[in-house]
Design a protein around this motif. Sequence first.
Motif, PDB file in Angstrom:
ATOM      1  N   ILE A 150      29.330  56.901  34.613  1.00 51.06           N
ATOM      2  CA  ILE A 150      28.145  56.178  35.099  1.00 51.06           C
ATOM      3  C   ILE A 150      28.301  54.685  34.849  1.00 51.06           C
ATOM      4  O   ILE A 150      27.965  53.855  35.697  1.00 51.06           O
ATOM      5  N   ASP A 151      28.838  54.333  33.669  1.00 51.91           N
ATOM      6  CA  ASP A 151      29.066  52.923  33.358  1.00 51.91           C
ATOM      7  C   ASP A 151      30.025  52.293  34.367  1.00 51.91           C
ATOM      8  O   ASP A 151      29.828  51.147  34.803  1.00 51.91           O
ATOM      9  N   ALA A 152      31.064  53.029  34.745  1.00 51.77           N
ATOM     10  CA  ALA A 152      32.021  52.506  35.725  1.00 51.77           C
ATOM     11  C   ALA A 152      31.353  52.268  37.069  1.00 51.77           C
ATOM     12  O   ALA A 152      31.611  51.262  37.738  1.00 51.77           O
ATOM     13  N   VAL A 153      30.499  53.182  37.477  1.00 51.67           N
ATOM     14  CA  VAL A 153      29.773  53.016  38.739  1.00 51.67           C
ATOM     15  C   VAL A 153      28.840  51.807  38.666  1.00 51.67           C
ATOM     16  O   VAL A 153      28.739  51.014  39.613  1.00 51.67           O
ATOM     17  N   VAL A 154      28.172  51.626  37.527  1.00 51.46           N
ATOM     18  CA  VAL A 154      27.287  50.469  37.346  1.00 51.46           C
ATOM     19  C   VAL A 154      28.078  49.170  37.496  1.00 51.46           C
ATOM     20  O   VAL A 154      27.657  48.241  38.194  1.00 51.46           O
ATOM     21  N   GLY A 155      29.222  49.107  36.837  1.00 45.81           N
ATOM     22  CA  GLY A 155      30.051  47.912  36.953  1.00 45.81           C
ATOM     23  C   GLY A 155      30.491  47.651  38.374  1.00 45.81           C
ATOM     24  O   GLY A 155      30.496  46.502  38.839  1.00 45.81           O
ATOM     25  N   GLY A 156      30.839  48.700  39.097  1.00 46.03           N
ATOM     26  CA  GLY A 156      31.250  48.536  40.486  1.00 46.03           C
ATOM     27  C   GLY A 156      30.125  48.049  41.375  1.00 46.03           C
ATOM     28  O   GLY A 156      30.321  47.185  42.234  1.00 46.03           O
ATOM     29  N   VAL A 157      28.941  48.608  41.169  1.00 42.79           N
ATOM     30  CA  VAL A 157      27.781  48.189  41.971  1.00 42.79           C
ATOM     31  C   VAL A 157      27.435  46.734  41.696  1.00 42.79           C
ATOM     32  O   VAL A 157      27.148  45.953  42.617  1.00 42.79           O
ATOM     33  N   ILE A 158      27.462  46.324  40.429  1.00 44.94           N
ATOM     34  CA  ILE A 158      27.202  44.923  40.083  1.00 44.94           C
ATOM     35  C   ILE A 158      28.231  44.012  40.745  1.00 44.94           C
ATOM     36  O   ILE A 158      27.901  42.938  41.256  1.00 44.94           O
ATOM     37  N   ALA A 159      29.491  44.451  40.763  1.00 44.32           N
ATOM     38  CA  ALA A 159      30.548  43.652  41.400  1.00 44.32           C
ATOM     39  C   ALA A 159      30.276  43.476  42.889  1.00 44.32           C
ATOM     40  O   ALA A 159      30.466  42.385  43.449  1.00 44.32           O
ATOM     41  N   LEU A 160      29.839  44.547  43.544  1.00 42.63           N
ATOM     42  CA  LEU A 160      29.520  44.441  44.966  1.00 42.63           C
ATOM     43  C   LEU A 160      28.340  43.500  45.199  1.00 42.63           C
ATOM     44  O   LEU A 160      28.329  42.718  46.161  1.00 42.63           O
ATOM     45  N   LEU A 161      27.348  43.551  44.332  1.00 44.49           N
ATOM     46  CA  LEU A 161      26.193  42.663  44.470  1.00 44.49           C
ATOM     47  C   LEU A 161      26.610  41.206  44.311  1.00 44.49           C
ATOM     48  O   LEU A 161      26.140  40.325  45.043  1.00 44.49           O
ATOM     49  N   VAL A 162      27.495  40.941  43.361  1.00 50.56           N
ATOM     50  CA  VAL A 162      27.999  39.578  43.182  1.00 50.56           C
ATOM     51  C   VAL A 162      28.755  39.127  44.428  1.00 50.56           C
ATOM     52  O   VAL A 162      28.623  37.990  44.888  1.00 50.56           O
ATOM     53  N   THR A 163      29.548  40.028  45.005  1.00 49.53           N
ATOM     54  CA  THR A 163      30.291  39.711  46.226  1.00 49.53           C
ATOM     55  C   THR A 163      29.350  39.380  47.379  1.00 49.53           C
ATOM     56  O   THR A 163      29.606  38.461  48.163  1.00 49.53           O
ATOM     57  N   ILE A 164      28.247  40.104  47.475  1.00 50.92           N
ATOM     58  CA  ILE A 164      27.302  39.898  48.576  1.00 50.92           C
ATOM     59  C   ILE A 164      26.488  38.621  48.381  1.00 50.92           C
ATOM     60  O   ILE A 164      26.302  37.831  49.305  1.00 50.92           O
ATOM     61  N   VAL A 165      26.035  38.401  47.146  1.00 56.77           N
ATOM     62  CA  VAL A 165      25.137  37.272  46.878  1.00 56.77           C
ATOM     63  C   VAL A 165      25.897  35.954  46.774  1.00 56.77           C
ATOM     64  O   VAL A 165      25.442  34.924  47.288  1.00 56.77           O
ATOM     65  N   ALA A 166      27.044  35.958  46.123  1.00 59.15           N
ATOM     66  CA  ALA A 166      27.780  34.710  45.897  1.00 59.15           C
ATOM     67  C   ALA A 166      29.258  34.905  46.205  1.00 59.15           C
ATOM     68  O   ALA A 166      30.107  34.842  45.305  1.00 59.15           O
ATOM     69  N   PRO A 167      29.601  35.138  47.461  1.00 55.70           N
ATOM     70  CA  PRO A 167      31.016  35.366  47.808  1.00 55.70           C
ATOM     71  C   PRO A 167      31.778  34.055  47.926  1.00 55.70           C
ATOM     72  O   PRO A 167      31.204  32.989  48.098  1.00 55.70           O
ATOM     73  N   LYS A 168      33.098  34.144  47.825  1.00 55.76           N
ATOM     74  CA  LYS A 168      33.927  32.993  48.149  1.00 55.76           C
ATOM     75  C   LYS A 168      34.147  32.967  49.657  1.00 55.76           C
ATOM     76  O   LYS A 168      33.958  33.980  50.344  1.00 55.76           O
ATOM     77  N   ASP A 169      34.525  31.815  50.160  1.00 49.66           N
ATOM     78  CA  ASP A 169      34.758  31.673  51.594  1.00 49.66           C
ATOM     79  C   ASP A 169      35.874  32.633  52.007  1.00 49.66           C
ATOM     80  O   ASP A 169      37.014  32.498  51.543  1.00 49.66           O
ATOM     81  N   PRO A 170      35.592  33.616  52.865  1.00 53.38           N
ATOM     82  CA  PRO A 170      36.613  34.621  53.209  1.00 53.38           C
ATOM     83  C   PRO A 170      37.754  34.061  54.034  1.00 53.38           C
ATOM     84  O   PRO A 170      38.767  34.735  54.212  1.00 53.38           O
TER      85      PRO A 170
END
Length: 374
Positions: A150-170
Amino acid sequence: MSQTGIAASRRFLRGRIRTGMVRSRNSLVPAIQMTFGAVAAYAFAEYVLGHTGPLFAATSALIALGFSRDLRVRRVMEVGLGCTIGIAVGDLLLHWLGAGIWQAAVVLLVSILLARFLDSGNIFTTQLALQSLLVVLLPAPAGGPFTRSIDAVVGGVIALLVTIVAPKDPRREPRKDVQKLLHELAEVLRECSVALVESDSTRAWHALVRGRNSQPLVDAMRHSLRASSEVATLAPAYRRHRDELDRMEQSLEFIDLALRNSRVFARRLTSSINHAALSDEATENIADVLQETAAAVDELSLGLAEVQEGARHAHLRSARQDLGEIAGRLHPRMLEVQKLEGETVVMLFRPLMVDLLEAAGVESREARDLLPPL
């Protein structure tokens, strides 16, 4: 140590420091994202879910947000699935074999082989093997072994949220990649030109080898384009750039073809030089064509890597004009080529020119029509 050695050491240290500073500066934003993602995932798992010491929430966020070119969604899936399956495998083998060093070795071997059977991803293999090993060697955390999953899934979801909210220029990575790629192609053409002028078949062979060695750059750019398209799809701020990324992906396919044709051309050029198949006039004319094409490739590189839209269109328009003018001269008679083997050199350069024109945005039929009829 001699004065020369001391001076060389100082130059080396200055170069290393300068390179390290540039690398650190360019990594500042990703480092902030990774720090925030790891801390946020740990805090969520501990304070919201009530997990004790949820290190895997932080580590999975770090892995998913890392500096790798791998697709982030894939990394998140690999971390989550690898963690879950690893725990299941480790728990099952622990029930059958018991705990101990030799049991841990068996579990690790089985887990690695199972991971490679299920998927080729390195992160997936590492996560599955690590989790199964920890199940055997360490006591289960409060809440049961699957708390780590569950902790691993939480970390992955947070990572995706960071990617969506504050992504680098693709577009940044593909732009760097296309510059490297087209630089190599231009240098292959220039080396072929010098080989012709100097009647040096070894140099033409070196151009062939350089062309072959550029294939990993094509693969790297194709990978970065997939990752960039993923970011542009996930992040609302960059969805408007998907068309540009699609056009760059189309250009990459033609650049790949041009590189492959440059290798065929360099191989034939080596034979033509060895057999003195070209007259002095033909040699000079083809060498000029190669140098001009290399310059047009440099212009194409500027166009595909340019940030400002107006400047990008201007460079691409200039590259199309230059390539079109060169294409109009690609006929053996116009280049004063007489022997059959020399004519083959010109004939092999024509499809390469079509590939470059298409990479610059010219339609396929229009690009072929620019070539003089045979």
